[in-house]
Write a protein that holds these residues in place. Structure first.
Motif, short mmCIF file in Angstrom:
data_model
loop_
_atom_site.label_atom_id
_atom_site.label_comp_id
_atom_site.label_asym_id
_atom_site.label_seq_id
_atom_site.Cartn_x
_atom_site.Cartn_y
_atom_site.Cartn_z
N ARG A 1 0.84 -1.21 0.00
CA ARG A 1 0.00 0.00 0.00
C ARG A 1 0.87 1.26 0.00
O ARG A 1 0.48 2.29 -0.55
CB ARG A 1 -0.96 -0.03 1.19
N GLY B 1 -15.95 -6.14 -5.01
CA GLY B 1 -16.78 -6.75 -3.98
C GLY B 1 -16.41 -6.23 -2.60
O GLY B 1 -15.64 -5.27 -2.45
N ARG C 1 -9.29 0.70 4.04
CA ARG C 1 -8.05 0.60 4.82
C ARG C 1 -7.00 1.56 4.25
O ARG C 1 -6.32 2.27 4.99
CB ARG C 1 -7.57 -0.84 4.70
#
Ligand code: ADP
Length: 743
Positions: free
Chosen positions: A93, A113, A122
């Protein structure tokens, strides 16, 4: 908030698709790209889901208007999807944040989804920390990080399972149902020929929507869904139900199993196990069909194209102007509106459903699926396990009549009316050939078996007439209702059905026979009926139109060509606008707006320039009554006259195939819901010995009955349509995704 960053540079939006692919993702991507450009923002496609963000380079590409041309009707997702394990790590990330920051992208629309949306949230939560780390490591300048200190996100749910709690329908579910029903209808004819049983396994690990919806729309006998595992001994119950069906002469038996079905101990129920139970206990040849990835494939349905286009459009506005800053939203279509629900809550609620099932709290798991799922579940139970196959002696008599134009789903509605009516203790009487037949005494009781096989067939087995009864006819109609001891009337049809029911209601003082409960059920391809956002048949006709447009586009692909396509709808532009939106037309012409010579001239100018600049195809969709003067032929000739050899022009009038289609899954489900509600209305009125008139319809995903007394207040009688038409709100969406802004 403007669509520019502090320094005057345009805002930059990233779009990606992640997790399982779903039909309609392309439509959403196209709408995000084009709406962003229309709003003056820059847009970047991120390839292969979150992995493209981590990889950077060619994984993140600026998209222009034409980069999303011709993808609306394509299956899958052209920007790829991927399950990125790296994105699950902070390291991954961090790389993703660096790649976005470098490009000045601080807004993201993600189509995926619940897993993808969890990852997205997040990432958003961590964004300030990730940027601080990049600055501290010397990987990003502090000013750049300060200029993009907030990651603004919006989620769209791409999931064929229709499993996101709080969102009525997810991108891809409708298309998956189309695939399933195609298979089910095929299975049912072969099963009937051989008197075989079939077990059909459909997708849905934790969500039984596809299984349940398919079982209802396909007229199946038994369904197993994850949310409500069957009690011990269910095998006996299932076999008994199949046996009873056979004993009544049913030639095919079909059981639908969701892939995630379990028993109450949590042990999976496999389709193979179901097969062995049926074949051992009933000694019947039983076959299993596992549909698998076929459910994900093929061309997207009309709904998945227009709804995803609308969602993509709204998602851009959400990231440009967040509805609740700091609290990200996931967007979904709910009836006639796009709703924004809190993303975190929706994802948590979704992920709690498997826990509820595991803990045996089936009621809570079912409740999480929302009211319409539960309504369908109850109706399926009634249809597949009737209280009785015969009405009790002395049962009240409800007559069914069709009126108005033919619409796909009339048979579905009649079948459901007969079966639900009988199981709720009524005698059901079929009137042949509409109100004309009623005058001539063409009535007969309908049994449970008489409507076998009507669920998925087009046409109207009972026959219909368009005519509205005249004042002279009313006497004969009243006599016939009395002679046949009709206690209530269910009118299934379009505008003329509404007119007829209203007339009878108005004349009830003069004719006591009309002082019975009368309920009108909306079936019309025009979608011009009051009290309902959608009428049964409109979705089927729309799918016919969109599939015709797909073929038209294909036919024009080898040359340079302009097409003018005409759709039905009388004075109502629903079919034209929605076909244009779902089919990717450049222009639509509607009666609601009329056609001005000036705007036609502007369209022709634009077209000339556009073809001169390299355009190869143009499509206009015209509603049949858009204008009395500027006919389809006239517009074609106008375009032709302006072509100067740059393109040729063709017209295509889609015509009656729109009425003759087989009903789509959505129309079959809607027919089931509106008829069920109508019969409850009739039952209540009969129980309280009160007459009255109502018209039933879909409003914000609820089925609502409105009194006929006030119906005319809400309609434009001259143009035979409601005064307010929600879908006209999609006009700006159409504009934003089809008209490229000039620099
Ligand atoms: P779906 O979005 O269809 O539910 P997945 O659950 O496989 O599919 O999620 C798709 C991707 O979303 C994953 O491969 C991963 O990249 C990302 N993702 C899912 N959950 C998380 C998480 N908790 N943290 C970070 N990324 C996640």
């Amino acid at each position: 908030m403007s669509n520019q960053q502090a320094g005057g540079a345009p805002v930059r939006i990233g779009v990606l698709t992640s997790g399982g692919d779903a039909q309609g993702m392309n439509a959403a991507v196209r709408a995000v790209v084009r709406t962003a450009i229309s709003r003056g923002a820059e847009v970047y496609a991120i390839f292969e889901g979150y992995q493209g963000m981590i990889d950077g380079g060619a994984g993140i590409r600026r998209f222009g208007w034409d980069d999303v041309a011709a993808i609306l009707g394509r299956g899958g997702t052209v920007i790829g999807t991927f399950r990125s394990t790296q994105f699950r790590t902070r390291e991954g990330r961090l790389k993703a944040a660096r790649n976005l920051l470098e490009r000045g992208i601080d807004r993201l629309v993600v189509i995926g989804g619940d897993g993808s949306l969890t990852g997205l949230n997040r990432f958003r939560d961590e964004w300030p920390d990730l940027l601080a780390e990049l600055v501290a490591n010397g990987e990003a300048p502090a000013e750049l990080a300060a200029a993009h200190d907030d990651l603004i996100i919006a989620g769209l749910v791409g999931s064929i399972d229709n499993d996101l709690v709080g969102v009525e329908s997810t991108i891809g579910a409708d298309t998956a149902l189309h695939r399933i029903l195609f298979a089910l209808d095929a299975l049912s004819s072969t099963a009937a020929s051989h008197q075989r049983s079939f077990v059909l396994e459909v997708m849905g690990r934790h969500c039984g929507y596809l299984a349940l919806a398919a079982a209802i729309a396909g007229g199946c006998d038994y369904v197993l869904v994850p949310e409500n595992p069957p009690a011990p001994g269910w095998e006996d119950q299932m076999c008994e139900r199949l046996r009873r069906g056979r004993a009544r002469g049913r030639r095919d038996s079909i059981v639908v199993v969701a892939e995630g079905a379990t028993d109450q101990t949590g042990a999976p129920i496999s389709s193979e196990y179901v097969r062995s139970v049926i074949s051992d206990r009933l000694q019947e040849e039983t076959r299993v069909t596992i549909l698998g990835h076929v459910q994900r494939g093929g061309v997207p349905s009309a709904y998945d194209r227009w709804a995803s286009t609308w969602l993509g459009h709204e998602a851009v506005d959400e990231v440009l102007h967040p509805s609740t800053p700091g609290q990200p939203k996931v967007l979904g279509v709910l009836g006639n509106d796009v709703v924004r629900v809190p993303l975190v809550q929706a994802v948590q609620d979704t992920q709690r459903v498997p826990e509820l099932i595991a803990a045996g709290d089936y009621a809570a798991a079912m409740a999480a699926r929302g009211p319409s799922f539960n309504e369908l579940y109850d109706v399926f139970h009634e249809l597949s396990q009737p209280a009785a196959y015969e009405p009790p002696p002395g049962a009240k008599r409800i007559a069914i009549v069709h009126a108005g134009g033919l619409a796909p789903g009339m048979n579905t509605a009649a079948r459901v009316a007969v079966r639900l009516g009988i199981t709720r203790g009524f005698t059901m009487v079929g009137i042949r050939n509409g109100f004309t037949g009623l005058q001539h005494g063409q009535l007969a009781e309908l049994s449970w078996d008489d409507v076998e096989g009507w669920s998925g067939s087009g046409g109207a087995e009972l026959g219909l007439r368009r005519v509205v009864p005249t004042m002279e006819d009313l006497y004969k109609i009243a006599r016939s209702l009395e002679d046949n001891r009709i206690d209530a009337l269910l009118v299934i049809g379009g505008w003329n059905a509404y007119q007829s029911a209203h007339l009878m209601y108005e004349e009830r003082e003069r004719y006591p026979a009309f002082q019975i409960p009368i309920v009108v059920v909306p079936t019309s391809i025009d979608n011009n009926l009051p009290g309902t956002e959608l009428s049964v048949g409109a979705d089927s006709a729309l799918n016919v139109n969109v599939s015709a447009i797909d073929k038209i586009k294909m036919s024009g692909s080898a040359t340079t060509r302009a097409f003018v396509v005409e759709t039905m709808g009388r004075f109502c532009g629903f079919q034209a606008l929605m076909s244009g939106l779902a089919g990717g037309a450049e222009r639509v012409y509607l009666n609601e707006e009329g056609i001005e010579l000036n705007s036609l001239a502007a369209d022709v100018n634009w077209l000339q320039q556009s073809f001169a600049a390299g355009r190869r195809f143009f499509l206009a969709v015209r509603n049949e009554r858009a204008s009395d003067s500027y006919t389809t032929e006239f517009i074609s000739q106008l375009l032709d006259g302006a072509s100067r050899g740059a393109y040729d022009v063709r017209t295509h009038i889609i015509g009656h195939v729109q009425q003759g289609a087989e009903p789509t899954p959505a129309d079959r489900l809607l027919a089931t819901r509106v008829v069920s509600r109508s019969l409850y209305q009739i039952a209540d009125a009969l129980a309280s010995e009160q007459g009255g008139g109502w018209y039933v319809g879909l409003q914000a995903s609820q089925i609502v009955c409105s009194p006929l007394a006030h119906m005319m207040d809400s309609v434009d009688r001259l143009h035979r349509r409601p005064r307010q038409q929600w879908w006209m709100g999609l006009r700006p969406v159409m504009q934003a995704v089809t008209i490229e802004p000039t620099a």
